[in-house]
Design a protein around this motif. Structure first.
Motif, short mmCIF file in Angstrom:
data_model
loop_
_atom_site.label_atom_id
_atom_site.label_comp_id
_atom_site.label_asym_id
_atom_site.label_seq_id
_atom_site.Cartn_x
_atom_site.Cartn_y
_atom_site.Cartn_z
N ASP A 71 0.92 -1.10 0.03
CA ASP A 71 -0.12 -0.03 -0.19
C ASP A 71 0.80 1.23 -0.06
OD1 ASP A 71 -2.37 -1.36 -0.08
OD2 ASP A 71 -2.63 -1.31 2.29
N ASP A 72 1.93 1.26 0.95
CA ASP A 72 2.79 2.47 0.78
C ASP A 72 3.50 2.75 -0.42
OD1 ASP A 72 2.17 3.08 3.50
OD2 ASP A 72 4.01 2.00 4.33
N PHE A 73 3.74 1.39 -1.26
CA PHE A 73 4.57 1.58 -2.57
C PHE A 73 3.76 2.03 -3.40
CE2 PHE A 73 5.37 0.56 -6.80
CZ PHE A 73 7.06 0.44 -6.68
N ASP A 74 2.35 1.77 -3.46
CA ASP A 74 1.29 2.39 -4.37
C ASP A 74 1.18 4.01 -4.08
OD1 ASP A 74 0.54 -0.02 -5.78
OD2 ASP A 74 -1.07 -0.38 -4.35
N ASP A 103 12.32 -10.42 -6.79
CA ASP A 103 12.07 -11.21 -5.40
C ASP A 103 10.48 -11.44 -5.35
OD1 ASP A 103 14.91 -12.44 -4.43
OD2 ASP A 103 15.02 -9.99 -4.51
N GLY A 104 9.87 -11.23 -6.41
CA GLY A 104 8.32 -11.24 -6.01
C GLY A 104 7.69 -10.05 -5.70
N GLY A 105 8.50 -8.87 -5.70
CA GLY A 105 7.81 -7.63 -5.07
C GLY A 105 7.87 -6.55 -6.15
N ARG A 106 8.04 -5.24 -5.72
CA ARG A 106 7.97 -4.11 -6.70
C ARG A 106 9.25 -3.31 -6.12
NH1 ARG A 106 2.37 -1.48 -7.21
NH2 ARG A 106 2.51 -2.08 -4.98
N GLY A 107 9.70 -2.65 -7.22
CA GLY A 107 10.82 -1.60 -6.61
C GLY A 107 10.94 -0.60 -7.72
#
Length: 130
Positions: A71-74, A103-107
């Motif tokens: 949510d914070d990434f968004d 690693d299956g996340g977003r960056g």
């Protein structure tokens, strides 16, 4: 033995501008004056202590990576795109305007007003597929 990073100093041409950039983008409380620093406090008591560097002194860009929730990434990424901030999926800035799926996340990587590379990731490196 429990060891935790307590603070680090972040060089800036304008500590007010750089601290405000981070607090606004990340939705953090305002920086607090601490001696000649402006301290931005993160989780677990870690603070980034912004310090002005004289105009004739070089700033050596550093890399600061922040582990954030989905949510914070968004929310942060929306501010990055709304402000039309240059951003990249990689530290070499070879994939502009993209996010990574490491690693299956977003960056994503971007720069602060002092020229430091900031990175937000949703999964620690080495934690999963990708």
């Amino acid at each position: 033995m429990a060891i935790a990073l307590n603070h680090t100093i972040v060089a800036a041409r304008d500590k007010h501008e750089s601290a405000r950039f981070l607090t606004e983008l990340f939705g953090l409380p305002d920086a607090v004056p601490m001696g000649h620093f402006l301290a931005v406090t993160l989780d677990h008591g870690l603070s980034l202590d912004y310090a002005d560097v004289a105009a004739d002194e070089p700033i050596h860009p550093q890399h600061y990576a922040f582990l954030v929730s989905e949510d914070d990434f968004d929310a942060i990424y929306a501010k990055i795109t709304d402000r039309k901030l240059p951003h990249w999926a990689d530290p070499r800035a070879a994939r502009p305007g993209e996010i990574n799926r490491n690693d299956g996340g977003r960056g994503v990587y971007f720069r602060d007003p002092g020229g430091h590379f900031l990175e937000i990731i949703t999964r620690p490196y080495g934690s999963g597929a990708g």
